[in-house]
Design an enzyme around this catalytic site. Structure first.
Site, PDB file in Angstrom:
ATOM      1  N   LYS A   1     -16.613 -10.713  16.456  1.00 10.20           N
ATOM      2  CA  LYS A   1     -15.713 -11.260  17.480  1.00 10.20           C
ATOM      3  C   LYS A   1     -15.073 -10.120  18.261  1.00 10.20           C
ATOM      4  O   LYS A   1     -14.629  -9.124  17.670  1.00 10.20           O
ATOM      5  CB  LYS A   1     -14.653 -12.121  16.779  1.00 10.20           C
ATOM      6  CG  LYS A   1     -13.659 -12.798  17.709  1.00 10.20           C
ATOM      7  CD  LYS A   1     -12.694 -13.659  16.887  1.00 10.20           C
ATOM      8  CE  LYS A   1     -11.706 -14.410  17.741  1.00 10.20           C
ATOM      9  NZ  LYS A   1     -10.822 -15.285  16.932  1.00 10.20           N
TER      10      LYS A   1
ATOM     11  N   SER B   1     -10.605 -19.973  18.142  1.00 20.40           N
ATOM     12  CA  SER B   1     -10.971 -18.971  19.116  1.00 20.40           C
ATOM     13  C   SER B   1     -12.272 -18.226  18.800  1.00 20.40           C
ATOM     14  O   SER B   1     -12.847 -17.607  19.692  1.00 20.40           O
ATOM     15  CB  SER B   1      -9.848 -17.943  19.262  1.00 20.40           C
ATOM     16  OG  SER B   1      -9.607 -17.248  18.059  1.00 20.40           O
TER      17      SER B   1
ATOM     18  N   SER C   1      -8.687 -20.458  13.855  1.00 20.50           N
ATOM     19  CA  SER C   1      -9.725 -19.925  14.740  1.00 20.50           C
ATOM     20  C   SER C   1     -11.060 -19.616  14.083  1.00 20.50           C
ATOM     21  O   SER C   1     -12.040 -19.368  14.791  1.00 20.50           O
ATOM     22  CB  SER C   1      -9.212 -18.676  15.455  1.00 20.50           C
ATOM     23  OG  SER C   1      -8.279 -19.037  16.443  1.00 20.50           O
TER      24      SER C   1
END
Lengths: 389, 57
Positions: free
Chosen positions: A26, A100, A124
């Site tokens: 990420k 996210s 997330s």
């Protein structure tokens, strides 16, 4: 050259299925030599060293193949950065992959990498794992070092893996934590959080019911102060995020996407007592939780109340409806594994298995046990992708 | 929750508070924040009232 039809990768290239475990990361987690942007126009740094969790994976032999799309600064539930575009759900590209860590969920689901790293401040990792039909774990708070990770709210932030199976998540998490994750032996006492089943879409609740039956007998339980927990989590998260971003807010406010800007400004404009009240209220919740649920080894519930929404039909109250599912473990620093447990209208459903803080191994052992007896984790999205190593 | 706070700040107050920290939001930004604060401030007041006094910091 392999393809990424889901806008999951921001840097690097998809690669999976070879002799070496490939891990994509990420884009709020530093990888030496690759830019860290947080899918923003505010941040662009090229770190010289890996985040601790990445360094440990690299030392274990993993190949780091790229950086993945995220909600801007990991501060939202959709992965629809106005600067880099939305990550798309491999099960249906018209739908969100959640966030996210949406690029992480999409990349693993599509087979663009063997595993991915995500972060989870208030859901997330769990949201994209559920929406994309992959396994993932939000670890116990502080189990994995956050050094080299762009913070959202240090009192809540965690970093963890997403992969096809809970077994692979366990292997990766042990490397990231730098220690084995033992599991509790013997019969486990399991509570099913009734109101989270009742608030979920009927198809989602039914799929989770079927999966829970595979885990063994459960008691019906509720979460104390569950109406207050979402607010308390916000009281901690918003001011902490604002403090992390204040220097940029003073000079680059217009470069943030509108939703993230609004959340950061909310953190700025809450009463000055809000954060201290949030931290005290967390101890209130912790005490009530221990009294009501301290005897339970595991809690189970739908990971999310719905399947992934269409990107063009995300309800205005989307984040609010997810909060009761995400906030309790975020607030108390508990480990939660999310595992696939079926499809509703062609979209994945996830089951959340929550444990006591520090008992990540027990959570993952239960998830592994479920996957040994079922094949939901073997389901694959319909869109073929060639990401062979 | 759900009950409107009697202490909801005005946009002018919010703008002044933000400026005191060196941040300069637009009118649109303040409208979005006001909507959020209108929801969370009553919940915050409720929690502050009900928080047991002996709760550790």
């Amino acid at each position: 050259m392999s393809v990424d039809p889901f806008n999951a990768f921001l840097h690097g290239e998809p690669r999976a299925g070879g002799d070496v475990t490939t891990v994509a990361v990420k884009d709020v987690i530093d990888v030496a030599g690759m830019p860290t942007t947080g899918a923003s126009k505010v941040l662009h740094r090229v770190p010289e060293r890996d985040a601790d969790c990445v360094a440990r994976l690299r030392e274990s032999g993993a190949a780091i193949v790229g950086k993945l799309n995220t909600h801007e600064f990991a501060f939202g539930a959709l992965t629809n950065s106005p600067h880099f575009g939305p990550a798309l759900n491999p099960w249906n590209r018209a739908h969100s992959c959640g966030g996210s860590s949406g690029g992480s969920g999409a990349a693993v689901a599509a087979g663009l990498c063997d595993a991915a790293l995500g972060t989870d401040t208030a859901g997330s990792i769990r949201i994209p794992a559920a929406f994309c039909g992959v396994s993932g774990i939000r670890p116990s708070w502080s189990l994995v070092s956050n050094r080299g990770v762009v913070p959202v709210a240090p009192n809540l932030d965690t970093v963890g893996p997403l992969a096809r199976t809970a077994e692979e998540c366990c292997r990766l998490l042990e490397v990231m934590a730098g220690k084995p994750l033992p599991s509790r032996e013997g019969d486990l006492k399991i509570g099913a959080v009734t109101f989270l089943f009742e608030r979920a879409d009927p198809g989602v609740a039914a799929a989770c019911d079927t999966a829970v039956a595979e885990l063994g007998p459960t008691d019906e339980v509720t979460i104390p102060l569950h109406e207050e927990i979402a607010t308390i989590t916000q009281l901690i998260m918003l001011p902490e995020a604002m403090e992390e971003h204040l220097p940029w807010m003073q000079t680059k406010l217009e470069l943030y996407g509108a939703d993230v800007r609004a959340r950061l400004l909310a953190g700025l404009l809450l009463p000055p007592t809000a954060h201290a009240t949030g931290l005290r209220a967390r101890e209130w919740v912790r005490g009530e939780w221990e009294r009501a649920l301290g005897g339970y080894d595991l809690l189970v519930a739908p990971a999310m109340p719905t399947t992934a929404p269409r990107l063009d039909l995300v309800p205005d109250d989307f984040r609010l409806t997810l909060m009761p599912y995400n906030s309790p473990a975020a607030l108390l620093g508990l480990p939660v594994a999310v595992v696939p447990c079926g499809l509703v209208d062609g979209l994945p459903v996830g089951l959340a298995i929550t444990g006591r803080r520090g008992e990540d191994g027990t959570v993952l052992a239960a998830a592994r046990s479920l996957q040994e007896r079922t094949d939901w984790h073997e389901l694959r999205p319909p869109t073929p992708v060639d990401a062979a190593a | 929750m759900g009950q409107e706070s009697s202490h909801a700040p005005s946009p002018e107050q919010l703008r002044a508070d933000a400026a005191a920290r060196g941040v300069h939001p637009t009118d649109e930004d303040l409208e979005a924040v006001l909507g959020f604060l209108t929801r969370i401030l009553p919940a915050l007041e409720d929690i502050e009232e009900r928080l047991p006094e002996d709760t550790p910091a």
